[in-house]
Design a protein around this motif. Sequence first.
Motif, PDB file in Angstrom:
ATOM      1  N   SER A  13      -9.018  -2.319   1.529  1.00  0.00           N
ATOM      2  CA  SER A  13      -9.779  -2.989   2.583  1.00  0.00           C
ATOM      3  C   SER A  13     -10.337  -4.318   2.082  1.00  0.00           C
ATOM      4  CB  SER A  13     -10.911  -2.093   3.075  1.00  0.00           C
ATOM      5  OG  SER A  13     -11.960  -1.995   2.126  1.00  0.00           O
ATOM      6  N   ARG A  41      -8.980   4.522  -2.542  1.00  0.00           N
ATOM      7  CA  ARG A  41      -7.860   3.574  -2.457  1.00  0.00           C
ATOM      8  C   ARG A  41      -7.961   2.753  -1.172  1.00  0.00           C
ATOM      9  NH1 ARG A  41      -2.334   6.552  -2.878  1.00  0.00           N
ATOM     10  NH2 ARG A  41      -3.367   7.184  -4.815  1.00  0.00           N
ATOM     11  N   ALA A  42      -8.344   3.394  -0.081  1.00  0.00           N
ATOM     12  CA  ALA A  42      -8.523   2.657   1.179  1.00  0.00           C
ATOM     13  C   ALA A  42      -9.623   1.614   1.046  1.00  0.00           C
ATOM     14  CB  ALA A  42      -8.854   3.638   2.308  1.00  0.00           C
ATOM     15  N   TRP A  66       0.841  -1.201   0.000  1.00  0.00           N
ATOM     16  CA  TRP A  66       0.000   0.000   0.000  1.00  0.00           C
ATOM     17  C   TRP A  66       0.874   1.248   0.000  1.00  0.00           C
ATOM     18  CZ3 TRP A  66      -4.819   0.495   3.703  1.00  0.00           C
ATOM     19  CH2 TRP A  66      -5.533   1.650   3.383  1.00  0.00           C
ATOM     20  N   SER A 100       1.240   3.977  -3.054  1.00  0.00           N
ATOM     21  CA  SER A 100       0.943   5.396  -2.821  1.00  0.00           C
ATOM     22  C   SER A 100       2.122   6.272  -3.219  1.00  0.00           C
ATOM     23  CB  SER A 100       0.592   5.618  -1.345  1.00  0.00           C
ATOM     24  OG  SER A 100      -0.569   4.896  -0.994  1.00  0.00           O
ATOM     25  N   TYR A 128     -10.405   5.945   8.391  1.00  0.00           N
ATOM     26  CA  TYR A 128      -9.501   6.741   7.538  1.00  0.00           C
ATOM     27  C   TYR A 128     -10.205   7.149   6.253  1.00  0.00           C
ATOM     28  CZ  TYR A 128      -5.728   7.529   4.149  1.00  0.00           C
ATOM     29  OH  TYR A 128      -4.930   8.040   3.148  1.00  0.00           O
ATOM     30  N   ALA A 129     -10.913   6.201   5.625  1.00  0.00           N
ATOM     31  CA  ALA A 129     -11.627   6.503   4.379  1.00  0.00           C
ATOM     32  C   ALA A 129     -12.698   7.557   4.615  1.00  0.00           C
ATOM     33  CB  ALA A 129     -12.246   5.230   3.812  1.00  0.00           C
ATOM     34  N   ILE A 187      -9.338   1.298   8.869  1.00  0.00           N
ATOM     35  CA  ILE A 187      -9.256   1.654   7.452  1.00  0.00           C
ATOM     36  C   ILE A 187     -10.492   2.434   7.027  1.00  0.00           C
ATOM     37  CG2 ILE A 187      -9.274   0.709   5.105  1.00  0.00           C
ATOM     38  CD1 ILE A 187      -7.478  -1.529   6.095  1.00  0.00           C
ATOM     39  N   TYR A 188     -11.667   2.000   7.470  1.00  0.00           N
ATOM     40  CA  TYR A 188     -12.894   2.692   7.075  1.00  0.00           C
ATOM     41  C   TYR A 188     -13.035   4.050   7.758  1.00  0.00           C
ATOM     42  CZ  TYR A 188     -14.325  -1.557   4.701  1.00  0.00           C
ATOM     43  OH  TYR A 188     -14.391  -2.633   3.849  1.00  0.00           O
ATOM     44  N   SER A 202     -18.834   4.637   4.115  1.00  0.00           N
ATOM     45  CA  SER A 202     -17.782   4.440   5.109  1.00  0.00           C
ATOM     46  C   SER A 202     -18.373   4.299   6.509  1.00  0.00           C
ATOM     47  CB  SER A 202     -16.800   5.616   5.081  1.00  0.00           C
ATOM     48  OG  SER A 202     -16.186   5.743   3.820  1.00  0.00           O
ATOM     49  N   LYS A 247     -11.197  10.976   4.727  1.00  0.00           N
ATOM     50  CA  LYS A 247     -10.792  11.427   3.402  1.00  0.00           C
ATOM     51  C   LYS A 247     -12.004  11.861   2.575  1.00  0.00           C
ATOM     52  CE  LYS A 247      -6.406  11.150   3.727  1.00  0.00           C
ATOM     53  NZ  LYS A 247      -5.598  12.397   3.664  1.00  0.00           N
ATOM     54  N   GLY A 252      -9.423   8.090  -0.298  1.00  0.00           N
ATOM     55  CA  GLY A 252     -10.486   7.336   0.352  1.00  0.00           C
ATOM     56  C   GLY A 252     -10.879   6.114  -0.445  1.00  0.00           C
TER      57      GLY A 252
END
Length: 229
Positions: A187, A182-183, A19, A23, A126-127, A123-124, A78, A130, A180
């Motif tokens: 996931s 990409r996350a 990841w 990035s 974070y998304a 992760i969600y 999300s 974003k 977002g």
Amino acid sequence: MIPFSTLDIIAIVWYAAFWALFSFVVDHSPLSHRNLSHLMNGHRRRWVKNMANRDLRMIDTAIITGLQNGTAFFASTSLLAIGAGFALLNSTDLALQVTRDLSLPVETTRALWETKALSLICIYVYAFFKFGWAYRLFNYTSILIGALPYHKSTSPEDMEIAIEQVAEINSLAGRHFNLGLRAFFFSLALFGWFIHPMLLIAATTFVGMVLVRRQFFSRSQKLATRLLP
């Protein structure tokens, strides 16, 4: 006790490294100027320049509204995913019973299962941040569109500054939306960890290669390159 086996640690390191490397290549390396996201930023600037020559900008506000609606959809998704992650965390006992009844070789413990569920939740979260910030930036873009002067009523220098402001905020909104998204993609790979660490490695590699292809070798990337002036 540390819930991870050696294979779990290798899979997690592979996941995080893939990841991070993706990035870096897409966002910061010399190759970043060839990817689809960067090329679309060029089209955003072309859009704003064309908009500056229009007296009526209803089309442009409609485009921004569409971008906002798409971002709001993913932000809401999300939140739903975060709730599903907590439901998964709350159902640890049931999940462990199901894995024991499966014929697949799924070996897990309570601590390991909870770690996996918490990783998904992070992760969600974070998304969501974003997508939420991207939505806010699209709002700012709509304000700057409203403040963009008409080309006949301002000097070329001031018009160029105003165009650059709109294009930069618009591009920044697109960047956070892409982060977002990409996350979300990565996931999906993390779900493989719930079955076996090797499946996490395979899923991470597969998702990463799909994203690399879309950014650098897809038909969309070739069209975006060809359409730039």
